[in-house]
Design a protein around this motif. Sequence first.
Motif, PDB file in Angstrom:
ATOM      1  N   GLY A 139      -0.352  -4.260  10.785  1.00 41.28           N
ATOM      2  CA  GLY A 139      -0.183  -4.111   9.347  1.00 41.28           C
ATOM      3  C   GLY A 139       0.869  -3.066   9.010  1.00 41.28           C
ATOM      4  O   GLY A 139       1.119  -2.133   9.782  1.00 41.28           O
ATOM      5  N   ASN A 194       9.972  -5.775   7.294  1.00 34.06           N
ATOM      6  CA  ASN A 194       9.083  -6.726   6.642  1.00 34.06           C
ATOM      7  C   ASN A 194       8.152  -7.422   7.631  1.00 34.06           C
ATOM      8  O   ASN A 194       7.394  -8.326   7.255  1.00 34.06           O
ATOM      9  CB  ASN A 194       9.909  -7.781   5.900  1.00 34.06           C
ATOM     10  CG  ASN A 194      10.761  -7.161   4.812  1.00 34.06           C
ATOM     11  OD1 ASN A 194      10.322  -6.208   4.154  1.00 34.06           O
ATOM     12  ND2 ASN A 194      11.979  -7.667   4.636  1.00 34.06           N
ATOM     13  N   TRP A 244       1.926  -0.492   5.878  1.00 36.47           N
ATOM     14  CA  TRP A 244       1.460   0.130   4.634  1.00 36.47           C
ATOM     15  C   TRP A 244       2.387   1.274   4.260  1.00 36.47           C
ATOM     16  O   TRP A 244       2.880   2.013   5.108  1.00 36.47           O
ATOM     17  CB  TRP A 244       0.036   0.672   4.818  1.00 36.47           C
ATOM     18  CG  TRP A 244      -0.424   1.468   3.625  1.00 36.47           C
ATOM     19  CD1 TRP A 244      -0.995   0.982   2.498  1.00 36.47           C
ATOM     20  CD2 TRP A 244      -0.324   2.896   3.456  1.00 36.47           C
ATOM     21  NE1 TRP A 244      -1.272   1.998   1.624  1.00 36.47           N
ATOM     22  CE2 TRP A 244      -0.860   3.211   2.189  1.00 36.47           C
ATOM     23  CE3 TRP A 244       0.156   3.940   4.272  1.00 36.47           C
ATOM     24  CZ2 TRP A 244      -0.935   4.491   1.700  1.00 36.47           C
ATOM     25  CZ3 TRP A 244       0.080   5.231   3.766  1.00 36.47           C
ATOM     26  CH2 TRP A 244      -0.447   5.513   2.504  1.00 36.47           C
ATOM     27  N   GLN A 298       6.763   4.476   6.107  1.00 34.23           N
ATOM     28  CA  GLN A 298       5.895   3.299   6.140  1.00 34.23           C
ATOM     29  C   GLN A 298       5.055   3.360   7.410  1.00 34.23           C
ATOM     30  O   GLN A 298       5.564   3.693   8.488  1.00 34.23           O
ATOM     31  CB  GLN A 298       6.768   2.032   6.120  1.00 34.23           C
ATOM     32  CG  GLN A 298       6.017   0.738   6.035  1.00 34.23           C
ATOM     33  CD  GLN A 298       6.979  -0.445   6.029  1.00 34.23           C
ATOM     34  OE1 GLN A 298       8.083  -0.348   6.570  1.00 34.23           O
ATOM     35  NE2 GLN A 298       6.568  -1.534   5.414  1.00 34.23           N
ATOM     36  N   SER A 335      -1.626  -2.721  -1.266  1.00 36.85           N
ATOM     37  CA  SER A 335      -2.276  -3.491  -0.201  1.00 36.85           C
ATOM     38  C   SER A 335      -1.486  -3.352   1.083  1.00 36.85           C
ATOM     39  O   SER A 335      -0.333  -2.953   1.085  1.00 36.85           O
ATOM     40  CB  SER A 335      -2.379  -4.970  -0.585  1.00 36.85           C
ATOM     41  OG  SER A 335      -1.081  -5.516  -0.780  1.00 36.85           O
ATOM     42  N   VAL A 336      -2.142  -3.696   2.195  1.00 36.31           N
ATOM     43  CA  VAL A 336      -1.520  -3.635   3.510  1.00 36.31           C
ATOM     44  C   VAL A 336      -0.999  -5.014   3.870  1.00 36.31           C
ATOM     45  O   VAL A 336      -1.727  -6.016   3.792  1.00 36.31           O
ATOM     46  CB  VAL A 336      -2.531  -3.162   4.568  1.00 36.31           C
ATOM     47  CG1 VAL A 336      -1.877  -3.127   5.938  1.00 36.31           C
ATOM     48  CG2 VAL A 336      -3.096  -1.796   4.191  1.00 36.31           C
ATOM     49  N   SER A 337       0.274  -5.061   4.252  1.00 35.42           N
ATOM     50  CA  SER A 337       0.875  -6.331   4.657  1.00 35.42           C
ATOM     51  C   SER A 337       0.584  -6.538   6.135  1.00 35.42           C
ATOM     52  O   SER A 337       1.010  -5.733   6.978  1.00 35.42           O
ATOM     53  CB  SER A 337       2.384  -6.293   4.396  1.00 35.42           C
ATOM     54  OG  SER A 337       3.003  -7.417   4.957  1.00 35.42           O
ATOM     55  N   LYS A 338      -0.162  -7.618   6.460  1.00 37.05           N
ATOM     56  CA  LYS A 338      -0.573  -7.843   7.840  1.00 37.05           C
ATOM     57  C   LYS A 338       0.087  -9.071   8.424  1.00 37.05           C
ATOM     58  O   LYS A 338       0.375 -10.044   7.724  1.00 37.05           O
ATOM     59  CB  LYS A 338      -2.100  -7.986   7.918  1.00 37.05           C
ATOM     60  CG  LYS A 338      -2.837  -6.707   7.523  1.00 37.05           C
ATOM     61  CD  LYS A 338      -4.340  -6.865   7.658  1.00 37.05           C
ATOM     62  CE  LYS A 338      -5.044  -5.565   7.268  1.00 37.05           C
ATOM     63  NZ  LYS A 338      -6.526  -5.699   7.366  1.00 37.05           N
ATOM     64  N   HIS A 339       0.319  -8.986   9.767  1.00 36.86           N
ATOM     65  CA  HIS A 339       1.003 -10.070  10.463  1.00 36.86           C
ATOM     66  C   HIS A 339       0.274 -10.336  11.765  1.00 36.86           C
ATOM     67  O   HIS A 339      -0.141  -9.404  12.472  1.00 36.86           O
ATOM     68  CB  HIS A 339       2.459  -9.692  10.744  1.00 36.86           C
ATOM     69  CG  HIS A 339       3.218  -9.290   9.527  1.00 36.86           C
ATOM     70  ND1 HIS A 339       3.895 -10.186   8.752  1.00 36.86           N
ATOM     71  CD2 HIS A 339       3.375  -8.067   8.936  1.00 36.86           C
ATOM     72  CE1 HIS A 339       4.468  -9.549   7.733  1.00 36.86           C
ATOM     73  NE2 HIS A 339       4.159  -8.245   7.832  1.00 36.86           N
ATOM     74  N   GLN A 368       2.694   0.865  -1.889  1.00 34.24           N
ATOM     75  CA  GLN A 368       1.992  -0.424  -1.901  1.00 34.24           C
ATOM     76  C   GLN A 368       0.493  -0.205  -2.086  1.00 34.24           C
ATOM     77  O   GLN A 368      -0.100   0.732  -1.552  1.00 34.24           O
ATOM     78  CB  GLN A 368       2.235  -1.167  -0.578  1.00 34.24           C
ATOM     79  CG  GLN A 368       3.686  -1.565  -0.364  1.00 34.24           C
ATOM     80  CD  GLN A 368       3.900  -2.211   0.998  1.00 34.24           C
ATOM     81  OE1 GLN A 368       3.037  -2.092   1.873  1.00 34.24           O
ATOM     82  NE2 GLN A 368       5.001  -2.907   1.154  1.00 34.24           N
TER      83      GLN A 368
END
Length: 1150
Positions: free
Chosen positions: A117, A162, A119, A107, A125-129, A123
């Motif tokens: 992010g 996560n 990725w 990942q 899409s990119v999970s961003k925080h 996936q």
Amino acid sequence: MRVVLTWRDKAEQCIYDLAFKPDGTQLILAAGNRLLVYDTSDGTLLQPLKGHKDTVYCVAYAKDGKRFASGSADKSVIIWTSKLEGILKYTHNDSIQCVSYNPVTHQLASCSSNDFGLWSPEQKSVSKHKSSSKITCCSWTNDGQYLALGMFNGVISIRNKNGEEKVKIERPGGSLSPIWSICWNPSSRWERFWMNRENEDAEEVIVNRYFQEIPSTLKSAVYGSQGSEAEEEEPEEDDSLRDDNSEEHNDILAVADWGQKLSFYQLSGKQIGKDRSLNFDPCCVSYFTKGEYILLGGSDKQVSLFTKDGVRLGTVGEQNSWVWTCKVKPDSNYVVVGCQDGTISFYQLIFSTVHGLYKDRYAYRDSMTDVIVQHLITDQKVRIKCKELVKKIAIYKNRLAIQLPEKILIYELYSDDSSDMHYRVKEKIVRKFECNLLVVCADHIILCQEKRLQCLSFSGVKEREWQMESLIRYIKVIGGPPGREGLLVGLKNGQILKIFVDNLFAIVLLKQATAVRCLDMSASRNKLAVVDENDTCLVYDIYTKELLFQEPNANSVAWNTQCEDMLCFSGGGYLNIKASTFPVHQQKLQGFVVGYNGSKIFCLHVFSMSAVEVPQSAPMYQYLDRKLFKEAYQIACLGVTDTDWRELAMEALEGLEFETAKKAFTRVQDLRYLELINSIEERKKRGEPNNDLFLADVFSYQGKFHEAAKLYKRSGHENLALDMYTDLRMFEYAKDFLGSGDPKETKMLITKQADWARNINEPKAAVEMYISAGEHVKAIEISGDHGWVDTLIDIARKLDKAEREPLLRCAHYFKKLDNPGYAAETYLKIGDLRSLIQLHVETQRWDEAFALGEKHPEFKDDIYVPYAQWLAENDRFEEAQKAFHKAGRQGEAVRVLEQLTHNAVVESRFNDAACYYWMLSMQCLDIAQDPAQKDVMLSKFHHFQHLAELYHGYHAIQRYTELVPLCYRCSTNNPLLNNLGNVCINCRQPFVFSASSYEVLHLVEFYLEEGITDEEAVSLIDLETPRHKHENKWQEITSNNFQTLRLDETMDSMGDDPFTAKLSFEQGGSEFVPVVVSRSVLRSMSRRDVLIKRWPPPLQWQYFRSLLPDASITMCPSCFQMFHSEDYELLVLQHTCCPYCRRRVDDPSP
């Protein structure tokens, strides 16, 4: 540590980041707005990659090697394949500061100024925080579970996969100390976990065996007073047994901030130790592959090497500008450095081995700051943590010297125990020294500085100094009294010196043309081994300076401390062992030989010292080939296999070196050969000088039988060779050995072979061999035991009658095997009549026995006694009695008859009783022939005769009517009850009764005049003179109630017969007057009128005259009982025997 520049290149822009392909073949650099791909082997630029529109700040390679990512100031992240193709691109809202791949899930974490992010290829899409501050750096834990984010405000945020924050570390400096680089130690708990799982059992053993505990008092004392700690190495534990807390110790995060500090944290956020001050602004931090070292670069324009604990070790490479990035090539000691001015430098770090060896103790540097002392025999280890760079190590006996950057520490053992591993600080010299080599003695340390040697006391005072002609290449302590030790020194110009620490003057041992690389002196200090710069091992005699021999391909050499003539040297991947002047024995071995003690060779390979157990078989056999048994034994004592010991023992025994052989056989515990040696030594003491005989015994024990036989023969002991062959059942060899020798020995040999065949259960072969050897008795025994009658017959018929013993054995087995005919044949062959008769008796072949008895009366007892016993056993008692009688066993015959008689009387068989009593009387009569028993036996004879007549008469009385007895001498009727007995009441003449009807017979007994013998009387009677015929007239007389018929004989007729004239007697007399006849009367008698009882002596014959010649009377020739002829003939027809004595009519015997 040495740093070697491998290659260097210059880019046009600043190098902000770089990444290695996991296999180390390629290097990706972030330079300006491009990515530069280099070949790491030679620094060739393979390809520039264009894709970003602005400066590239970061680059990272996935651990699987399939893709890498780059982040740029253009706010984009590009995913590239290993084939250098861009396959994906995504963006953030701000410039990308750092990227990092998860080492497990691959990942990708990409961080910008205000967010990060996550990725993954799965996936879309990119999970961003969002982030509260600018993220400057990031790093995944080695298990891929957590991501650490370093921020500009000095905070470290630890997130899970996560993106959720789990730990937040707020540092005291805050925004004044922005985090510029972080990195997790790659020596992760997961790598260790899998390694420990594979070695779970071995790990615990190694920990317990190799590291012993040092008492806590030592730890505190050493640490408190000297600032250097000696302690046991902490054992590595199985991570599967740890709790969450303990796991954090393996996940250590290194943090470099612009507060110019280096810090370490656990996963929980707890800081490890104190902050380390750097004195520069760090721009990058990275670990070596195994996590043992840290690289740091920054504003000081250089890359520094630190331990994993943060102790600075040295500089990797100085640059002309800030160092923005530095990384270690995977699984290597190569380091690449990227600078602000675009310089790319590729260095190789060479970690030199810092170590020291004395006999079985080896001290070496570990992790650059620790010293481990290893006992090479027991494999015990102790770790001394110095917490500073260890520059030099020296060890000698119970002393250990460690040189640190600013001081020298001198340790000593707690005790004199050879296995003691507890060290404590003895002295400390706080002073900086520059030296090439360090040596420690009992009371001094020796510093080597190129051409100069300095001797310092433990207090740091220089006591002595030596100046050499050339560079010092090698130095070694060779022992000596404390304070007076000797040093062996080798110079580059080939000079070799011996120096004593208490003497200013060096002694030149020899001078050679080539430079010295390695030196060693033999145990007795008589020989010197030198390895020169040409890799040649040269051995000299120290006193004569003579070159004894030289060997090529050597990089180090060591003498055996326990054997003067043995040395070993290494080189070219081989270990070479040389004994005396023998050829070299080689075996494969990597590394350098640094010591040789007994059978152990101490070898240094890379950074590891090991004790290699090398059997000394090869040099031992070299000595054996030259019959040097004592020297071979000394070599064997260093360490050889049991097979080698046995070979040494055998060779020494064959060489008649009994002392060495005894020691060697004792080593292998071979009692059999020890007994042989003892017996030979005893024989030598008794004065036996024959070495051939001793050697023959040795060969026979070793199984070299033919050689032993030759030696026996040469020493004049052929019999021992024959005994050996026969004991070993090598009969064919024995026959060959004998050849056409003594027939007796050949016979003996065949006999032994037959004995062996008999023992191994081959009886047929044994019989044949016994026969050929003339051992007939043994052949007969085997044949008989196995029931081979045919073989016995062949043997018996082939034997000469003079060979009595084997023939008797044959007869014995014939009897045993129920073949009496062959037994009889055998007994006849040897003339053994007694055995033949015994055979007939045993087989109840009575006719053959009786026939032999007739021919050979001397064996009568041997026949009739068993015959009588057999008859008695078969209830044929009467026949048994006769047999006893014939055998002369009168006692047995009488006892049988008495028992038969008693039984007949009890059973009211009176006729049988009469017969038995008659037999008894006849037995008594036979016995009476013995003068000693005559009177007794005659008395019994008359008694038994009387009883026989009584019982016989009683038998008749029971069956017939009672009659009035008439006396035929005086014609008087007698009453039935007569007090006088069975005699006439008138003339006293005894009655003669019929043995069947018991009537009174018309017989009168007469006696011979004195002087007339029985033979003469019979001859006179047999003359049969003619006589006148006369008639008898019967006269009937009737009176009262009875009628009498009376024979009326006229006086004329009486006058005609002289016998009748003799019947007269005196009336009324009480004495019996017998009838006595003269010769004339006998002559006048007719033979048919006279009956004679011809008793055997000592009885006299009895004569009876019939007064009624026409009434025939028959007398039994056996029992002499008389019957009316008609009655006798009838009874004989009925019973075929005499009714009284039961003699059969066809029996010819009297």
